[in-house]
Design a protein around this motif. Structure first.
Motif, PDB file in Angstrom:
ATOM      1  N   ASN A   1       0.877  -1.165   0.000  1.00 20.71           N
ATOM      2  CA  ASN A   1       0.000   0.000   0.000  1.00 20.71           C
ATOM      3  C   ASN A   1       0.915   1.215   0.000  1.00 20.71           C
ATOM      4  OD1 ASN A   1      -2.108   1.760   0.169  1.00 20.71           O
ATOM      5  ND2 ASN A   1      -2.544   1.385   2.340  1.00 20.71           N
ATOM      6  N   GLY A   2       1.164   1.735  -1.194  1.00 20.08           N
ATOM      7  CA  GLY A   2       2.162   2.790  -1.309  1.00 20.08           C
ATOM      8  C   GLY A   2       3.550   2.220  -1.113  1.00 20.08           C
ATOM      9  N   SER A   3       4.272   2.703  -0.101  1.00 16.97           N
ATOM     10  CA  SER A   3       5.633   2.235   0.159  1.00 16.97           C
ATOM     11  C   SER A   3       5.687   1.232   1.310  1.00 16.97           C
ATOM     12  CB  SER A   3       6.542   3.434   0.479  1.00 16.97           C
ATOM     13  OG  SER A   3       6.067   4.125   1.633  1.00 16.97           O
ATOM     14  N   THR A   4       4.539   0.838   1.860  1.00 20.93           N
ATOM     15  CA  THR A   4       4.527  -0.101   2.990  1.00 20.93           C
ATOM     16  C   THR A   4       3.704  -1.328   2.630  1.00 20.93           C
ATOM     17  OG1 THR A   4       2.551   0.929   3.958  1.00 20.93           O
ATOM     18  CG2 THR A   4       4.704   1.791   4.641  1.00 20.93           C
ATOM     19  N   TYR A   5       3.907  -2.375   3.428  1.00 19.86           N
ATOM     20  CA  TYR A   5       3.138  -3.591   3.244  1.00 19.86           C
ATOM     21  C   TYR A   5       1.787  -3.430   3.940  1.00 19.86           C
ATOM     22  CZ  TYR A   5       7.349  -5.769   1.469  1.00 19.86           C
ATOM     23  OH  TYR A   5       8.445  -6.070   0.721  1.00 19.86           O
ATOM     24  N   ARG A   6       0.720  -3.688   3.191  1.00 18.76           N
ATOM     25  CA  ARG A   6      -0.630  -3.407   3.678  1.00 18.76           C
ATOM     26  C   ARG A   6      -0.956  -4.164   4.965  1.00 18.76           C
ATOM     27  NH1 ARG A   6      -5.689  -3.559  -0.321  1.00 18.76           N
ATOM     28  NH2 ARG A   6      -4.790  -1.503  -0.733  1.00 18.76           N
ATOM     29  N   TYR A   7      -0.532  -5.426   5.048  1.00 16.31           N
ATOM     30  CA  TYR A   7      -0.928  -6.245   6.186  1.00 16.31           C
ATOM     31  C   TYR A   7       0.227  -6.497   7.167  1.00 16.31           C
ATOM     32  CZ  TYR A   7      -4.837  -7.162   3.046  1.00 16.31           C
ATOM     33  OH  TYR A   7      -5.907  -7.019   2.206  1.00 16.31           O
ATOM     34  N   GLN A   8       1.256  -5.646   7.139  1.00 12.16           N
ATOM     35  CA  GLN A   8       2.398  -5.906   8.001  1.00 12.16           C
ATOM     36  C   GLN A   8       2.024  -5.835   9.487  1.00 12.16           C
ATOM     37  OE1 GLN A   8       5.414  -3.042   7.090  1.00 12.16           O
ATOM     38  NE2 GLN A   8       4.229  -1.263   7.730  1.00 12.16           N
ATOM     39  N   GLY A   9       0.964  -5.127   9.818  1.00  9.45           N
ATOM     40  CA  GLY A   9       0.503  -5.088  11.199  1.00  9.45           C
ATOM     41  C   GLY A   9      -0.016  -6.421  11.687  1.00  9.45           C
ATOM     42  N   ALA A  10      -0.356  -7.329  10.738  1.00 10.18           N
ATOM     43  CA  ALA A  10      -0.854  -8.657  11.103  1.00 10.18           C
ATOM     44  C   ALA A  10       0.273  -9.670  11.228  1.00 10.18           C
ATOM     45  CB  ALA A  10      -1.870  -9.145  10.065  1.00 10.18           C
ATOM     46  N   TRP A  11       1.505  -9.270  10.869  1.00 12.39           N
ATOM     47  CA  TRP A  11       2.619 -10.197  11.016  1.00 12.39           C
ATOM     48  C   TRP A  11       2.876 -10.426  12.499  1.00 12.39           C
ATOM     49  CZ3 TRP A  11       6.456  -7.481   7.124  1.00 12.39           C
ATOM     50  CH2 TRP A  11       5.887  -7.520   5.844  1.00 12.39           C
ATOM     51  N   ARG A  12       3.244 -11.607  12.824  1.00  9.80           N
ATOM     52  CA  ARG A  12       3.379 -11.983  14.222  1.00  9.80           C
ATOM     53  C   ARG A  12       4.390 -11.097  14.964  1.00  9.80           C
ATOM     54  NH1 ARG A  12       2.922 -18.039  16.269  1.00  9.80           N
ATOM     55  NH2 ARG A  12       3.026 -17.684  18.505  1.00  9.80           N
ATOM     56  N   SER A  13       5.501 -10.806  14.303  1.00 14.97           N
ATOM     57  CA  SER A  13       6.546 -10.018  14.950  1.00 14.97           C
ATOM     58  C   SER A  13       6.094  -8.594  15.215  1.00 14.97           C
ATOM     59  CB  SER A  13       7.797 -10.011  14.083  1.00 14.97           C
ATOM     60  OG  SER A  13       7.494  -9.535  12.777  1.00 14.97           O
ATOM     61  N   ASN A  14       5.096  -8.114  14.478  1.00  4.64           N
ATOM     62  CA  ASN A  14       4.581  -6.757  14.670  1.00  4.64           C
ATOM     63  C   ASN A  14       3.349  -6.734  15.565  1.00  4.64           C
ATOM     64  OD1 ASN A  14       6.563  -5.671  12.970  1.00  4.64           O
ATOM     65  ND2 ASN A  14       5.301  -5.979  11.140  1.00  4.64           N
ATOM     66  N   ALA A  15       2.478  -7.734  15.423  1.00  4.72           N
ATOM     67  CA  ALA A  15       1.208  -7.718  16.160  1.00  4.72           C
ATOM     68  C   ALA A  15       1.387  -8.117  17.626  1.00  4.72           C
ATOM     69  CB  ALA A  15       0.202  -8.658  15.492  1.00  4.72           C
ATOM     70  N   GLY A  16       2.160  -9.140  17.863  1.00  7.92           N
ATOM     71  CA  GLY A  16       2.380  -9.591  19.227  1.00  7.92           C
ATOM     72  C   GLY A  16       1.297 -10.490  19.774  1.00  7.92           C
ATOM     73  N   SER A  17       0.075 -10.408  19.260  1.00  6.09           N
ATOM     74  CA  SER A  17      -1.025 -11.258  19.717  1.00  6.09           C
ATOM     75  C   SER A  17      -1.986 -11.469  18.560  1.00  6.09           C
ATOM     76  CB  SER A  17      -1.784 -10.617  20.891  1.00  6.09           C
ATOM     77  OG  SER A  17      -2.498  -9.474  20.467  1.00  6.09           O
ATOM     78  N   TYR A  18      -2.754 -12.584  18.628  1.00  4.92           N
ATOM     79  CA  TYR A  18      -3.699 -12.842  17.549  1.00  4.92           C
ATOM     80  C   TYR A  18      -4.815 -11.811  17.521  1.00  4.92           C
ATOM     81  CZ  TYR A  18      -6.584 -15.276  21.118  1.00  4.92           C
ATOM     82  OH  TYR A  18      -7.329 -15.609  22.221  1.00  4.92           O
ATOM     83  N   GLN A  19      -5.140 -11.229  18.697  1.00  2.00           N
ATOM     84  CA  GLN A  19      -6.165 -10.188  18.729  1.00  2.00           C
ATOM     85  C   GLN A  19      -5.720  -8.968  17.905  1.00  2.00           C
ATOM     86  OE1 GLN A  19      -4.937 -11.750  21.386  1.00  2.00           O
ATOM     87  NE2 GLN A  19      -6.554 -12.391  22.830  1.00  2.00           N
ATOM     88  N   ASN A  20      -4.475  -8.552  18.102  1.00  2.00           N
ATOM     89  CA  ASN A  20      -3.955  -7.413  17.341  1.00  2.00           C
ATOM     90  C   ASN A  20      -3.842  -7.751  15.856  1.00  2.00           C
ATOM     91  OD1 ASN A  20      -3.760  -5.950  19.705  1.00  2.00           O
ATOM     92  ND2 ASN A  20      -1.588  -6.414  20.015  1.00  2.00           N
ATOM     93  N   ALA A  21      -3.451  -8.987  15.546  1.00  2.00           N
ATOM     94  CA  ALA A  21      -3.333  -9.396  14.144  1.00  2.00           C
ATOM     95  C   ALA A  21      -4.683  -9.322  13.445  1.00  2.00           C
ATOM     96  CB  ALA A  21      -2.756 -10.807  14.053  1.00  2.00           C
ATOM     97  N   ALA A  22      -5.746  -9.763  14.129  1.00  2.00           N
ATOM     98  CA  ALA A  22      -7.093  -9.708  13.536  1.00  2.00           C
ATOM     99  C   ALA A  22      -7.501  -8.263  13.259  1.00  2.00           C
ATOM    100  CB  ALA A  22      -8.094 -10.386  14.462  1.00  2.00           C
ATOM    101  N   GLN A  23      -7.234  -7.368  14.208  1.00  2.00           N
ATOM    102  CA  GLN A  23      -7.547  -5.949  14.006  1.00  2.00           C
ATOM    103  C   GLN A  23      -6.760  -5.383  12.838  1.00  2.00           C
ATOM    104  OE1 GLN A  23      -9.844  -4.140  15.318  1.00  2.00           O
ATOM    105  NE2 GLN A  23     -10.579  -5.542  16.915  1.00  2.00           N
ATOM    106  N   ALA A  24      -5.495  -5.793  12.696  1.00  2.00           N
ATOM    107  CA  ALA A  24      -4.660  -5.280  11.616  1.00  2.00           C
ATOM    108  C   ALA A  24      -5.172  -5.733  10.246  1.00  2.00           C
ATOM    109  CB  ALA A  24      -3.216  -5.731  11.820  1.00  2.00           C
ATOM    110  N   LEU A  25      -5.691  -6.960  10.158  1.00  2.00           N
ATOM    111  CA  LEU A  25      -6.277  -7.421   8.898  1.00  2.00           C
ATOM    112  C   LEU A  25      -7.470  -6.564   8.505  1.00  2.00           C
ATOM    113  CD1 LEU A  25      -6.160 -11.305   9.389  1.00  2.00           C
ATOM    114  CD2 LEU A  25      -4.897  -9.986   7.693  1.00  2.00           C
ATOM    115  N   LYS A  26      -8.356  -6.269   9.481  1.00  2.00           N
ATOM    116  CA  LYS A  26      -9.514  -5.418   9.197  1.00  2.00           C
ATOM    117  C   LYS A  26      -9.056  -4.015   8.809  1.00  2.00           C
ATOM    118  CE  LYS A  26     -13.736  -3.975   9.001  1.00  2.00           C
ATOM    119  NZ  LYS A  26     -13.364  -2.685   8.415  1.00  2.00           N
TER     120      LYS A  26
END
Length: 798
Positions: free
Chosen positions: A746-771
């Motif tokens: 998405n532009g110069s960043t990865y759209r779903y990088q917030g859902a990556w485990r190393s960035n999200a830290g928890s599955y709850q955060n990963a789910a929010q990042a996908l949305k």
């Protein structure tokens, strides 16, 4: 679904206007007061005949519907269930096409409009369109909505006549309405039907625990009509069938010779003078040919049953010529016209329940599979006459040229003989063998029967090409099995085949994803991979392709692996080289220990309470692959499986079954593979948003074109037809999902990088990042993912 308004009050009248004398007896017909029925009878509205379009409803086959028994409870149908589609303006063909696509959810046996009645499912098997009770007893038919009174007259006449025919054919007895309360109730499902005619609403009111639809009352009420009036009209047609001297039966029908003639035996009694047998096109209902029966087949067995004058002379036993490769049925006509037309009236019997297909070099490919370069196939081919030899050929789709051939034995196929109505020698039609084929070709298989021992055309031959079944022998030349990070050590395993086996050295490089510059390299031996040899088949040195290496890498980088074969001892490009980059598998290097492959196993266990056997089987077959892929690519397995469950309905959705698409991934402009089109729900992402599609699912399946309209509120659902990616396997769908989550920008960043485990830290955060990344428009998408993980304890996979 609908309110039944303006129902006409019922009464009864005696119709004495037409008293029919048949076989010396007078019959009067008593019906409820009905302008519709009166008009149909008074104007002799002619019902449309039944058209058969069988073969598209696979869910009546237990081997294709999850082993669901589709036999009626008593072995045959006991009632007729009347439906209507619930939307205005649709076409009968459009509604049939939609039902074929969505048959996993529901389907009926037949559809009727004002000019056609089309049967799409075998009436000797159940459908599923009215809940468990109606399904196990009833033949079910769906009415299209017509707009005019004249069209309604024609539709009701056709529907009532067909209903009477089914009651007669399946010995249901005289028309009788099933009892039904005036308000919804939940009665015992074990009770037997107390009538042979019902509507979807009557079933809903009597067995409200199984279904809640109320059709067709509201639709019929538009024309001042109801089920009591309909029952009376069915009774009229039923009495006509039982008392009219136009009766007959088709005892047997079968293709003979080389598929160009049909032998029929049966009988037809009527007071008309001449008899003709017609070959009718089963798809259009139109005449193909006719032949007069000049010498009757004497049937004393019929005389013993029916005490009609000269009925023993009603038999026929003749062979009719017919074109090859046609779907047909037989019609018998008794007429006073010597040419066989219906001038002055004719008594017709259409034996539509006995359709038959005439064949021309008929064959079918049951299955094919490619292991390495060995193509295994099972098929059959009926050539119409005997030949000495049978050969299988692999042909290049692009050039039509032969790639390989093999002399194979003819296997016995009694199932084919049965399917082809006992055609001569049709059991000697089977093929089950293997053939070595070249790699990287698109192949079509051909069967040849010939008198030449080498398989050529000398001495006569007959060929059948399975043109609708192409087989690709294209093979990937490299793959990465795994990649993981532990502190500053990257571990990876995979393989890379090169056309030239003369390269002396193999180096593994770690590359910076953002700059494509080298971060590290390591000389590593080529290891043996027998599994790759099995996959690639006859590729030279296909077993010597592997790498398995651990190497130090810089911290805080996004990295991927590249493998290089070279003649330079330092791993450079000097002296010739070839290389493969695994850019789809990007990992984050960091100093803190975050190895997913070495992560301790959780203490909890997955809990699939509340799921059925099919859902459990699908989950258990898939989760290990998903877990491995997710861990190797810095993702949460729990989130991945929760999405797969939601998007594919536990692997049972139409998209999952027909396209192996587990994540609802659409086929955008970058996709070059096969696609599957289906109706899907979307949600608006802004207020006063202009969209093109359909306001309701029912509108979407009505056959109408899409329209453009404005939806005021954010998050409002609407429906569109969209193309989705079609995969060769569900494993391919998993891999493509990982690619989407790891590489979409998405532009110069990865759209779903917030859902990556190393960035999200928890599955709850990963789910929010996908949305937040726009994976789905449903405002509750993230919440539903998390709730599903918690419900089934999917975090045990993490």
């Amino acid at each position: 679904m609908y309110d039944n308004k303006n129902r006409r009050k019922q009464g009864t009248i005696q119709i004495i206007g037409a008293i029919v004398m048949i076989m010396g007896m007078f019959i009067s017909i008593r019906v409820s007061a009905s302008d519709v029925n009166d008009y149909i009878i008074r104007n002799n509205i002619k019902p449309a005949g039944e058209e058969l379009q069988l073969g598209r409803i696979y869910d009546q086959d237990p081997s294709k519907n999850g082993n669901i028994n589709m036999d009626y409870d008593s072995g045959k149908p006991q009632m007729i269930v009347i439906h209507e589609v619930g939307v205005d303006g649709g076409t009968i063909n459009g509604s049939i096409d939609y039902m074929v696509r969505t048959q996993d959810s529901a389907f009926v046996h037949a559809f009727v409009d004002d000019s056609r009645l089309i049967t799409i499912a075998d009436k000797n098997k159940k459908s599923w369109g009215s809940g468990p009770y109606g399904n196990k007893y009833g033949i079910q038919i769906e009415q299209m909505r017509v707009a005019s009174q004249a069209a309604f007259y024609k539709q009701i006449a056709t529907l009532a006549n067909w209903t009477a025919q089914q009651m007669d054919q399946y010995n249901m007895g005289e028309p009788k309405l099933m009892s039904s309360p005036s308000t919804p109730q939940k009665n015992d499902l074990s009770i037997k039907p107390d009538g042979n005619l019902t509507t979807h609403k009557m079933l809903s009111y009597k067995f409200n625990q199984t279904t809640d639809h109320v059709d067709p009352d509201a639709y019929w009420a538009r024309f001042g009509y109801d089920i009591n009036q309909f029952r009376d009209l069915v009774s009229k047609y039923y009495n006509d069938i039982k008392n009219k001297s136009n009766i007959g039966y088709l005892d047997s029908v079968g293709v003979t010779g080389e598929g160009n003639s049909i032998k029929v035996r049966g009988w037809h009694y009527s007071l008309k003078k001449y008899e003709y047998l017609f070959i009718m096109d089963a798809n259009t209902g139109r005449e193909i040919s006719r032949q007069q029966v000049t010498t009757p087949d004497i049937r004393t067995d019929i005389k013993n049953v029916y005490n009609y004058p000269n009925i023993e002379k009603s038999g026929f036993n003749i062979t009719l010529p017919t074109p090859q490769g046609r779907n047909v049925y037989i019609m018998s006509r008794k007429t006073d016209d010597p040419k066989g037309d219906d001038v002055g009236g004719a008594d017709d019997i259409r034996f539509t329940s006995n359709p038959i297909t005439t064949f021309s070099n008929r064959g079918y490919l049951d299955s094919s599979s490619l292991t390495g370069n060995t193509l295994a196939m099972r098929a059959w081919f009926w050539a119409g006459q005997s030949y000495k030899y049978q050969f299988i050929f692999a042909l290049d789709v692009n050039t039509g040229r032969e790639l390989a051939r093999k002399n194979v034995n003819i296997a016995t196929r009694p199932d084919v003989k049965s399917a082809l109505n006992n055609l001569d020698n049709s059991e000697k039609s089977g093929i089950q063998d293997q053939l070595e084929v070249p790699i990287d070709k698109t192949i079509v298989m051909m069967i040849r029967r010939t008198n030449d021992p080498k398989g050529d055309e000398i001495g006569g031959k007959s060929d059948y090409t399975f043109g609708d079944n192409t087989i690709s022998s294209n093979k990937a030349k490299y793959d990465q099995d795994s990649v993981s990070i532990n502190d500053t050590v990257l571990k990876t395993r995979g393989w890379f085949w090169t056309e030239s086996s003369t390269y002396k050295y193999q180096y593994v490089f770690v590359m910076d994803k953002n700059t494509n510059k080298e971060l590290a390299r390591k000389l590593t031996p080529i290891v043996s991979r027998p599994d790759v040899k099995n996959y690639l088949g006859n590729f030279a040195s296909a077993d010597m392709t592997g790498f398995d290496v651990s190497m130090e890498v810089p911290s805080n980088k996004q990295a991927y692996v590249m493998v290089r074969r070279t003649n330079d001892p330092n791993g450079n490009e000097v002296g010739g080289f070839t290389q493969a980059s695994y850019t789809n598998n990007v990992v984050n290097t960091k100093t803190a220990s975050d190895s997913q492959s070495d992560r301790p196993s959780p203490t909890g266990k997955i809990d699939l309470t509340g799921t059925n056997d099919a859902q459990k089987a699908w989950f258990n077959a898939l989760y290990a692959s998903a877990q491995q892929l997710a861990r190797a690519n810095d993702l949460f397995p729990s989130v991945m499986m929760s999405q797969a469950i939601a998007e594919s309905a536990w692997g049972q959705s139409e998209l999952a079954k027909t396209g192996n698409n587990l994540f609802g991934v659409k086929a955008d402009s970058s996709w070059t593979g096969a696609v599957v089109s289906r109706l899907t729900a979307e949600n608006t992402t802004a207020t006063n948003q202009t969209v093109t599609g359909y306001r309701t699912e029912a509108e979407g399946r009505s056959g109408k074109p899409a329209t453009t309209f404005v939806l005021a509120n954010k998050g409002t659902p609407y429906y569109i037809y969209a193309n989705f990616r079609k995969y060769a396997s569900q494993a391919e769908s998993l891999r493509d999902y990982v690619t989407k989550i790891k590489t979409t920008v998405n532009g110069s960043t990865y759209r779903y990088q917030g859902a990556w485990r190393s960035n999200a830290g928890s599955y709850q955060n990963a789910a929010q990042a996908l949305k937040a990344g726009g994976y789905a428009t449903d405002p509750n998408y993230a919440l539903n993912l998390v709730n599903r993980i918690d419900k089934y304890k999917l975090n045990a996979l993490d």
